[in-house]
Scaffold this active site. Sequence first.
Site, PDB file in Angstrom:
ATOM      1  N   LYS A 107       0.493  -5.584  -3.933  1.00 54.65           N
ATOM      2  CA  LYS A 107       0.513  -4.111  -3.872  1.00 54.65           C
ATOM      3  C   LYS A 107      -0.391  -3.595  -4.963  1.00 54.65           C
ATOM      4  O   LYS A 107      -0.653  -4.272  -5.953  1.00 54.65           O
ATOM      5  CB  LYS A 107       1.941  -3.610  -4.086  1.00 54.65           C
ATOM      6  CG  LYS A 107       2.162  -2.147  -3.778  1.00 54.65           C
ATOM      7  CD  LYS A 107       2.139  -1.890  -2.284  1.00 54.65           C
ATOM      8  CE  LYS A 107       3.341  -1.187  -1.794  1.00 54.65           C
ATOM      9  NZ  LYS A 107       3.915  -1.502  -0.553  1.00 54.65           N
TER      10      LYS A 107
HETATM   11  N1  GLU Z   1       2.494  -0.243   2.599  1.00 54.67           N
HETATM   12  C1  GLU Z   1       3.304  -0.747   3.650  1.00 54.67           C
HETATM   13  C2  GLU Z   1       4.534  -1.444   3.093  1.00 54.67           C
HETATM   14  O1  GLU Z   1       4.983  -1.150   2.031  1.00 54.67           O
HETATM   15  C3  GLU Z   1       2.510  -1.602   4.638  1.00 54.67           C
HETATM   16  C4  GLU Z   1       1.878  -2.823   4.061  1.00 54.67           C
HETATM   17  C5  GLU Z   1       0.922  -3.512   5.019  1.00 54.67           C
HETATM   18  O2  GLU Z   1       0.812  -3.118   6.160  1.00 54.67           O
HETATM   19  O3  GLU Z   1       0.286  -4.458   4.562  1.00 54.67           O
HETATM   20  O4  GLU Z   1       5.141  -2.256   3.741  1.00 54.67           O
END
Ligand code: GLU
Length: 422
Positions: A107
């Site tokens: 992230k």
């Molecule tokens: N940001 C989203 C999550 O927290 C999607 C992550 C993604 O699709 O890689 O799951």
Amino acid sequence: MKTSHKSLYEDVQIQFKKAADLMNMNPGIRNILSQTANEIVVHFPVKMDNGNVKMFTGYRVQHNNILGPYKGGLRYHPSVDLDDAKALATWMTWKTAIAGLPYGGAKGGIQFDPADHSLAELEHITRRFTFALGNNIGPEYDIPAPDVNTGPQTMAWILDTFLSTRPQGERNNNLHVVTGKPLNSGGTLGRDRATGYGVVTNISEWARDNKMDLGKCTYIVQGFGNVGSWAASFMKQKGAKLLAVEDVNGILYNEKGLDPDELITYAKNNKGNLSTYPNAATIQHKEFLSLKADIFIPAALSNQITMETAPLLNVRLVAEGANGPTTPDADLILQQRGIGLIPDVLCNSGGVIGSYFEWLQNKRSEYWELEEVMEKIRKKVTEAYSNVSKTAKDHKTDLRTAAYIVALTRLEKAYLERGIFP
Ligand code: GLU
């Protein structure tokens, strides 16, 4: 919606410890998973519209990649920092493992408020951040996606910048460096609604297990961005009644029910601002949290259900559309009060599952129909729910701890099979 912010990463460690103790996890593997693998912090300059140069700080934390490439979103928000990124990256490792995807967890984001910038500035900030990340991302290494305040347009800029910095012959086989792209740039049908759809699929499964008739249910939603709005739209299809919506601009309440699709259209026509929507009253944050309803869907930021606010809730179920909306002490309060909870790492996994199907289509140069994508998401989410709920029964524990046990068991097996190099 802002509350004082203790360390999110500490929260993750508390949740992790509870599950690892309960499943009697291998101590060496426990050590590995209690840390992040890589923490990348970049400071980069961007030229603003007025010619001034401003410095920005961006993050990408890669928690673990034993099951596959690092995967997870990028968020643009003043609250983004290393601690948050570490927590959110770790949750992604659990989330992809629970969903049974061949991915790890990561992230990141940039610490700033996108509302302070023009579209041109946002493009320059995004492109320069991508350039600063360089080879720390890649289609088989670390695959970013949208998160809070980022979306398909952000992904298109990242894609274009990443491809432009590859040798000519390699550009078209790198389309899957990001997911959540716009349709014409390699995105998939259904990625837009995937998270909201997954939330409602989870709620339906829980409702079946707990003999709750969704057609007679009322619910409230916090956050009306991508996750909250699509979740509300799918709840409408189930016949549930939306009583109130809270977002950054205020709270809308109507005891007779709000129409999610009407709100979505209104938000589109008013630059996302719902506060002037005419067919609703306004209430205060505490009143919103205390409303009597069957379900609460937090779909905004973390740390919303805390020791102070958990006693206010008057619902049967909390379905976590957001990442980390509930603190560990609030978890205990909800359990003591008999309020059910579908944890984020399961509840909002429809998003990354949708991302996985986009990534697969890119790798195979295929285009799938909407129905096919949605059915595949439904299957994966349902399977994940059923694994977690069975694990909860087997271990006589709550769904969050059970979700951790499902994830940690998969990761532990992979480490035991592969061993530790050298
Ligand atoms: N940001 C989203 C999550 O927290 C999607 C992550 C993604 O699709 O890689 O799951």
